[in-house]
Design an enzyme around this catalytic site. Structure first.
Site, PDB file in Angstrom:
ATOM      1  N   ASP A  61       0.843  -1.194   0.000  1.00 40.19           N
ATOM      2  CA  ASP A  61       0.000   0.000   0.000  1.00 40.19           C
ATOM      3  C   ASP A  61       0.880   1.245   0.000  1.00 40.19           C
ATOM      4  O   ASP A  61       1.628   1.482   0.960  1.00 40.19           O
ATOM      5  CB  ASP A  61      -0.904  -0.019   1.251  1.00 40.19           C
ATOM      6  N   ASP A  62       0.810   2.016  -1.066  1.00 35.68           N
ATOM      7  CA  ASP A  62       1.561   3.279  -1.185  1.00 35.68           C
ATOM      8  C   ASP A  62       3.076   3.078  -1.319  1.00 35.68           C
ATOM      9  O   ASP A  62       3.857   3.932  -0.921  1.00 35.68           O
ATOM     10  CB  ASP A  62       1.316   4.226   0.006  1.00 35.68           C
ATOM     11  N   CYS A 113      -6.128   4.510  -3.084  1.00 34.87           N
ATOM     12  CA  CYS A 113      -6.442   3.135  -2.656  1.00 34.87           C
ATOM     13  C   CYS A 113      -7.752   2.547  -3.189  1.00 34.87           C
ATOM     14  O   CYS A 113      -7.742   1.536  -3.888  1.00 34.87           O
ATOM     15  CB  CYS A 113      -6.463   3.056  -1.133  1.00 34.87           C
ATOM     16  N   ARG A 157      -7.987  -0.490  -5.989  1.00 32.88           N
ATOM     17  CA  ARG A 157      -8.324  -1.870  -5.595  1.00 32.88           C
ATOM     18  C   ARG A 157      -9.576  -2.372  -6.311  1.00 32.88           C
ATOM     19  O   ARG A 157      -9.689  -3.554  -6.645  1.00 32.88           O
ATOM     20  CB  ARG A 157      -8.510  -1.933  -4.074  1.00 32.88           C
ATOM     21  N   LYS A 179      -5.725  -5.370   3.866  1.00 29.44           N
ATOM     22  CA  LYS A 179      -6.592  -4.200   3.693  1.00 29.44           C
ATOM     23  C   LYS A 179      -7.595  -4.460   2.570  1.00 29.44           C
ATOM     24  O   LYS A 179      -7.221  -4.878   1.479  1.00 29.44           O
ATOM     25  CB  LYS A 179      -5.702  -3.010   3.340  1.00 29.44           C
ATOM     26  N   HIS A 218     -10.819  -2.145   1.849  1.00 32.76           N
ATOM     27  CA  HIS A 218     -11.083  -0.773   1.384  1.00 32.76           C
ATOM     28  C   HIS A 218     -12.045  -0.670   0.204  1.00 32.76           C
ATOM     29  O   HIS A 218     -11.944   0.238  -0.627  1.00 32.76           O
ATOM     30  CB  HIS A 218      -9.766  -0.032   1.071  1.00 32.76           C
ATOM     31  N   SER A 239      -8.101   1.902   5.467  1.00 33.47           N
ATOM     32  CA  SER A 239      -6.716   2.343   5.672  1.00 33.47           C
ATOM     33  C   SER A 239      -6.366   2.388   7.156  1.00 33.47           C
ATOM     34  O   SER A 239      -7.214   2.668   8.007  1.00 33.47           O
ATOM     35  CB  SER A 239      -6.502   3.729   5.063  1.00 33.47           C
ATOM     36  N   HIS A 271       1.640   2.190   4.032  1.00 33.35           N
ATOM     37  CA  HIS A 271       0.773   3.359   4.198  1.00 33.35           C
ATOM     38  C   HIS A 271       1.030   3.916   5.597  1.00 33.35           C
ATOM     39  O   HIS A 271       1.137   3.145   6.552  1.00 33.35           O
ATOM     40  CB  HIS A 271      -0.679   2.879   4.045  1.00 33.35           C
ATOM     41  N   ASP A 313      -0.565  -0.619  -4.721  1.00 34.13           N
ATOM     42  CA  ASP A 313      -1.872  -0.089  -5.154  1.00 34.13           C
ATOM     43  C   ASP A 313      -1.790   1.299  -5.770  1.00 34.13           C
ATOM     44  O   ASP A 313      -2.667   1.704  -6.522  1.00 34.13           O
ATOM     45  CB  ASP A 313      -2.882  -0.091  -3.987  1.00 34.13           C
ATOM     46  N   ASN A 314      -0.759   2.044  -5.403  1.00 30.38           N
ATOM     47  CA  ASN A 314      -0.536   3.379  -5.982  1.00 30.38           C
ATOM     48  C   ASN A 314       0.870   3.817  -5.575  1.00 30.38           C
ATOM     49  O   ASN A 314       1.533   3.139  -4.790  1.00 30.38           O
ATOM     50  CB  ASN A 314      -1.598   4.398  -5.528  1.00 30.38           C
ATOM     51  N   LYS A 373       1.578   9.253  -5.179  1.00 30.05           N
ATOM     52  CA  LYS A 373       0.184   8.925  -4.843  1.00 30.05           C
ATOM     53  C   LYS A 373      -0.731  10.136  -5.046  1.00 30.05           C
ATOM     54  O   LYS A 373      -0.387  11.246  -4.664  1.00 30.05           O
ATOM     55  CB  LYS A 373       0.121   8.499  -3.378  1.00 30.05           C
TER      56      LYS A 373
HETATM   57 MG    MG Z   1      -2.658   3.088  -1.319  1.00 29.58          MG
END
Ligand code: MG
Length: 467
Positions: A44-45, A84, A88, A141, A143, A166, A239, A291-292, A312
């Site tokens: 994540d991130d 996010c 996803r 996660k 989300h 998150s 994240h 994810d980003n 991001k």
């Molecule tokens: Mg993310």
């Protein structure tokens, strides 16, 4: 009864001939080969430049580096959105979030007080694979909506374990958000840890979250070694707020962010080891991505997009091009793959590999990329759309990328309409520094046509993030 007796007799005669074991192994392998296991490991991130093999000078990622040397390092692999929730939604459905109602400019992601989520009629990778007899688990996660009708168990997952949104949400005092995130304590973030629909811990102890996700994942692998499975391991890290377990405290030259990535790398090693120990290595497709891009707003507690611009939240490459590694020993030829692909391609690709046909009642934005994976044909994908929330900000076709709109990732409402669009040759200039729009009016004209055609394909749907 008669048949059972016959089988028993057959097995005993095979055993006496000393060939039963061989036959059984062969049969089991055949079954497995026709239905490979799939594992998606999603950070994540995490930024494009945060992995050793993608160029980070001080973060050590020996397991990811090894995974890349044994598998494929994809250098032009994208996500469906730079934040996010929509990212996803795109990954799991193979469709742009604009088609599922999973993006909004008012609320860029889902929050604990949101009432929406991934609509029931959407088909996820898990629900598609269920139709072919797969065991499915989502660990980490989610989300995509925390209410029961949107939760993982409602979208094809047999099992869920994780923080449903998150890890910076349910913040104790909203006014202290920034100081809480940058000097975090567990109880600043009252996030729940769930097993299926039950809250088992609140606030979740995030220091052990990567470790516990990993244990859950390896247990799932072990328990499903005899049937095809799909594991979606979506880490809460890196994240912010950043947490890591004791063993990873202060081990990285890159500070706490490096510690967190090094623990994620350990986790990848554990997953690959579990596959090996259970004899599943050769029958399991594993992909690692993010994810980003990195949340650069948080400076040294956010990651790095390496040589890419932005991060991001935005539509420069750093926001949506991810460090991606795919490994499937014995089936995929190792190498560096520069062809374009996106997370939305995973659903059609897995469906192809599991022999599932997708319905033709909806538009898919993903492609079956098996020709590129196997090196047998041309990349079916020639275009990437860069959505920021509900608007297309940029389009890549082949080596060129046109920015029709630009906006800072965070902190400014001002959108700059670029007319003519900014144009970059991403092969020559992956950092998007040298605008070549005036040299290529024909490419600009073609990009405008692609934009119009794509926009005409988008049918308005109910917005899930504004509910
Ligand atoms: Mg993310």
């Amino acid at each position: 009864m008669k048949n059972t007796r016959k089988s028993v007799m057959l097995i005993s005669s095979l055993l006496s001939a000393g060939i039963a074991n061989h036959q059984n192994t062969f049969a089991a392998e055949n079954v497995k080969t026709s239905k490979p296991n799939f594992i998606i490991i999603l950070a994540d991130d995490m930024g494009y430049g945060d992995v050793g093999v993608f160029g980070h000078p001080t973060i050590r990622t020996p397991n990811l580096d090894k995974m890349a040397s044994e598998g494929q390092k994809w250098t032009s692999f994208y996500v469906a959105a730079p934040v996010c929730t929509p990212s996803r939604a795109g990954l799991l459905t193979g469709r742009l979030p604009i088609r599922t109602g999973m993006c909004s400019e008012k609320r860029r992601v889902l929050f604990p007080n949101s009432n929406g989520g991934l609509p029931e009629k959407e088909i996820t990778i898990a629900s598609a694979l269920k139709t072919a007899g797969y065991s499915t688990a989502c660990i980490g996660k989610w989300h995509l909506g925390h209410l029961p009708q949107f939760a993982p168990n409602a979208h094809g997952f047999d099992y869920y374990y994780g923080i449903p949104y998150s890890n910076d949400m349910d913040v104790k005092e909203t006014n202290n958000y920034v100081s809480y995130v940058t000097s975090p304590k567990i109880d600043y973030f009252n996030v729940p840890l769930m097993r299926n629909s039950e809250i088992i811990e609140r606030p979740a102890d995030q220091t052990t979250i990567t470790k516990r996700y990993t244990q859950e994942a390896t247990n799932f692998i072990k328990h499903n070694k005899d049937k095809p499975f799909f594991l979606y391991l979506a880490h809460s890290m890196p994240h912010v707020p950043l947490f890591r377990s004791k063993e990873f405290e202060n081990i990285s030259l890159r500070g706490i962010y490096g510690d967190v990535i090094e623990e994620l790398d350990w986790s990848v090693g554990e997953i690959l080891t579990a596959l090996k120990q259970n004899g599943l290595e050769k029958n399991t497709f594993v992909i690692f991505t993010s994810d980003n891009g990195p949340w650069t707003l948080f400076q040294d507690q956010g990651g790095s997009a390496g040589l890419l611009s932005g991060g991001k939240g935005g539509t420069y490459e750093g926001g949506m091009r991810e460090p991606t590694i795919i490994r499937w020993p014995g089936t995929l030829k190792p190498g560096v793959i520069m062809d374009m692909a996106t997370t939305m391609d995973l659903l059609p690709t897995f469906s192809k590999l599991a022999n599932i046909s997708l319905p033709n009642d909806r538009i898919y934005d993903g492609y079956d990329i098996t020709p590129v994976l196997f090196g047998t044909g041309k990349d079916p994908r020639d275009i990437v759309y860069y959505y920021r929330d509900v608007e297309i900000f940029a389009i890549r076709k082949g080596v060129y990328k046109a920015h029709f709109r630009t906006q800072p990732e965070y902190g400014s409402e001002v959108v700059t309409v670029q007319d003519p669009p900014l144009l970059f040759n991403l092969n020559i200039d992956p950092s998007e520094r040298h605008n070549v729009a005036d040299k290529h009016p024909e490419i600009i004209a073609e990009m405008k046509k692609i934009l119009e055609k794509h926009q005409a394909s988008v049918v308005p749907v109910e917005n899930q993030l504004e509910k």
